[in-house]
Design a protein around this motif. Structure first.
Motif, PDB file in Angstrom:
ATOM      1  N   GLN A   5       0.846  -1.186   0.000  1.00 51.20           N
ATOM      2  CA  GLN A   5       0.000   0.000   0.000  1.00 51.20           C
ATOM      3  C   GLN A   5       0.889   1.246   0.000  1.00 51.20           C
ATOM      4  N   LEU A   6       0.743   2.096  -0.998  1.00 54.86           N
ATOM      5  CA  LEU A   6       1.477   3.350  -0.992  1.00 54.86           C
ATOM      6  C   LEU A   6       0.631   4.462  -0.372  1.00 54.86           C
ATOM      7  N   ARG A   7      -0.459   4.833  -1.029  1.00 55.75           N
ATOM      8  CA  ARG A   7      -1.333   5.874  -0.504  1.00 55.75           C
ATOM      9  C   ARG A   7      -2.620   5.856  -1.314  1.00 55.75           C
ATOM     10  N   ASN A   8      -3.751   6.051  -0.637  1.00 54.60           N
ATOM     11  CA  ASN A   8      -5.041   6.098  -1.307  1.00 54.60           C
ATOM     12  C   ASN A   8      -5.271   4.816  -2.105  1.00 54.60           C
ATOM     13  N   ALA A   9      -5.511   4.914  -3.430  1.00 60.99           N
ATOM     14  CA  ALA A   9      -5.723   3.726  -4.261  1.00 60.99           C
ATOM     15  C   ALA A   9      -4.437   3.223  -4.882  1.00 60.99           C
ATOM     16  N   THR A  10      -3.318   3.869  -4.596  1.00 63.87           N
ATOM     17  CA  THR A  10      -2.047   3.528  -5.234  1.00 63.87           C
ATOM     18  C   THR A  10      -1.372   2.380  -4.493  1.00 63.87           C
ATOM     19  N   ILE A  11      -1.204   1.257  -5.200  1.00 66.94           N
ATOM     20  CA  ILE A  11      -0.554   0.088  -4.628  1.00 66.94           C
ATOM     21  C   ILE A  11       0.461  -0.453  -5.632  1.00 66.94           C
ATOM     22  N   ILE A  12       1.324  -1.335  -5.152  1.00 69.60           N
ATOM     23  CA  ILE A  12       2.219  -2.098  -6.019  1.00 69.60           C
ATOM     24  C   ILE A  12       1.959  -3.578  -5.765  1.00 69.60           C
ATOM     25  N   VAL A  13       1.616  -4.296  -6.832  1.00 71.26           N
ATOM     26  CA  VAL A  13       1.369  -5.731  -6.751  1.00 71.26           C
ATOM     27  C   VAL A  13       2.575  -6.455  -7.329  1.00 71.26           C
ATOM     28  N   GLU A  14       3.098  -7.388  -6.572  1.00 68.22           N
ATOM     29  CA  GLU A  14       4.280  -8.141  -7.004  1.00 68.22           C
ATOM     30  C   GLU A  14       3.931  -9.611  -7.169  1.00 68.22           C
ATOM     31  N   PHE A  15       4.151 -10.144  -8.361  1.00 68.06           N
ATOM     32  CA  PHE A  15       4.021 -11.586  -8.581  1.00 68.06           C
ATOM     33  C   PHE A  15       5.020 -11.973  -9.656  1.00 68.06           C
ATOM     34  N   GLY A  16       5.742 -13.054  -9.393  1.00 65.22           N
ATOM     35  CA  GLY A  16       6.799 -13.452 -10.316  1.00 65.22           C
ATOM     36  C   GLY A  16       7.812 -12.332 -10.440  1.00 65.22           C
ATOM     37  N   ASN A  18       7.141  -9.524 -11.996  1.00 61.72           N
ATOM     38  CA  ASN A  18       6.408  -8.289 -12.266  1.00 61.72           C
ATOM     39  C   ASN A  18       6.117  -7.523 -10.989  1.00 61.72           C
ATOM     40  N   ARG A  19       6.293  -6.225 -11.077  1.00 61.39           N
ATOM     41  CA  ARG A  19       5.908  -5.325  -9.979  1.00 61.39           C
ATOM     42  C   ARG A  19       5.039  -4.238 -10.604  1.00 61.39           C
ATOM     43  N   VAL A  20       3.760  -4.326 -10.343  1.00 62.91           N
ATOM     44  CA  VAL A  20       2.767  -3.548 -11.078  1.00 62.91           C
ATOM     45  C   VAL A  20       2.242  -2.402 -10.215  1.00 62.91           C
ATOM     46  N   LEU A  21       2.465  -1.197 -10.675  1.00 66.55           N
ATOM     47  CA  LEU A  21       1.978   0.003 -10.007  1.00 66.55           C
ATOM     48  C   LEU A  21       0.544   0.261 -10.456  1.00 66.55           C
ATOM     49  N   VAL A  22      -0.367   0.347  -9.516  1.00 66.48           N
ATOM     50  CA  VAL A  22      -1.788   0.517  -9.828  1.00 66.48           C
ATOM     51  C   VAL A  22      -2.240   1.922  -9.447  1.00 66.48           C
ATOM     52  N   ASP A  23      -2.849   2.626 -10.393  1.00 68.52           N
ATOM     53  CA  ASP A  23      -3.498   3.928 -10.164  1.00 68.52           C
ATOM     54  C   ASP A  23      -2.616   4.900  -9.378  1.00 68.52           C
ATOM     55  N   PRO A  24      -1.505   5.315  -9.974  1.00 65.50           N
ATOM     56  CA  PRO A  24      -0.561   6.146  -9.225  1.00 65.50           C
ATOM     57  C   PRO A  24      -1.001   7.599  -9.032  1.00 65.50           C
ATOM     58  N   MET A  25      -1.014   8.030  -7.796  1.00 66.63           N
ATOM     59  CA  MET A  25      -1.105   9.439  -7.417  1.00 66.63           C
ATOM     60  C   MET A  25       0.176   9.739  -6.649  1.00 66.63           C
ATOM     61  N   LEU A  26       1.081  10.499  -7.267  1.00 63.00           N
ATOM     62  CA  LEU A  26       2.426  10.683  -6.707  1.00 63.00           C
ATOM     63  C   LEU A  26       2.699  12.116  -6.256  1.00 63.00           C
TER      64      LEU A  26
END
Length: 270
Positions: A5-16, A18-26
């Motif tokens: 969990q980064l902030r708000n809806a912004t997360i990073i999902v890691e599998f294999g 891949n590290r996937v940044l979702v809905d970034p608010m930076l």
């Protein structure tokens, strides 16, 4: 699978790999406009990004966008567009958002038409799930976007609901597919008029009861139009006897959700 969990809806999902940044608010704290006209008009976001965010972002391999048009800066703001442009990070999105993002210089890799059914991605599949980002007059002004169901070999299935209230379509989807992990908005966001435009406490509790997997709540304590607090949601989850399966991560917190860990958590909840 790990979810940070980064902030708000912004997360990073890691599998294999891949590290996937979702809905970034930076954006930095209070560098974006208020989202309410009446009452205390606080600028957004209300909090800074967690420490070491730059180092974490440096590991990102892809970005995934649920919605981004009609001024939804809490899912893709100027700072995020600039970062994505400068890094050339591949941006996965729907065909609906592809031209909008490409015009802003991003490395767009849209899903094919027919993405409502599973399509190949990263050795597994992805499919979209409709969102209802508010109803009535407010709903007609919103960009509704999509949620995503990701199914990857050796990982629990992951439902990223996007910004939605708990509709019959969402209930039906969760009941039919029973994702191993659901990530849902819980802030109860609303404007000066109209009803909630994302899930609030009651919706999240109902979804947690409906699901047999793990539910992760975010979209909390970062925006001025989201009144739900982590503490308030945790108290409600405890009273509803779903607290052992409902996770409310702090900003910067990382959750390990591989199959073994998730099975152990679900068994404990039972």
């Amino acid at each position: 699978m790990k979810i940070r969990q980064l902030r708000n809806a912004t997360i990073i999902v890691e599998f294999g790999g891949n590290r996937v940044l979702v809905d970034p608010m930076l954006a930095g704290k209070q560098s974006l406009p208020p989202l309410r006209v009446t009452g205390e008009r606080r600028r957004n976001p209300l909090v800074e990004l967690p420490d070491r965010t730059d180092a974490v972002l440096a590991t990102v391999t892809h970005c995934l966008i649920t919605h981004c048009q009609k001024g939804h800066f809490d899912h893709l703001d100027r700072a995020a567009k600039r970062w994505l442009r400068e890094t050339g990070t591949p941006v996965i999105c729907t065909p609906h958002d592809a031209s909008y993002l490409a015009q802003r210089g991003l490395n767009v890799q849209p899903l094919p038409r027919g993405h409502e059914q599973p399509v190949p991605l990263w050795g597994g599949t992805i499919r979209t799930v409709p969102c209802t980002h508010g109803t009535g007059l407010v709903g007609r002004l919103m960009e509704h976007g999509v949620g995503y169901l990701l199914e990857m070999p050796g990982e629990p299935s992951l439902y990223l609901s996007g910004d939605t209230i708990l509709t019959p379509a969402v209930r039906g989807f969760v009941a039919a597919h029973q994702p191993g992990v659901c990530v849902v908005p819980a802030g109860g966001a609303r404007f000066d008029v109209g009803h909630e435009i994302i899930m609030g406490i009651d919706d999240v509790i109902e979804l947690a009861r409906l699901s047999t997997g793990i539910v992760i709540a975010n979209h909390l304590e970062a925006l001025s139009h989201c009144p739900v607090t982590r503490e308030g949601l945790a108290v409600a989850a405890q009273a509803a006897v779903v607290a052992s399966r409902l996770y409310i991560p702090d900003d910067g917190e990382s959750l390990d959700l591989d199959e073994e860990s998730r099975a152990r958590l679900v068994d404990t909840a039972r």
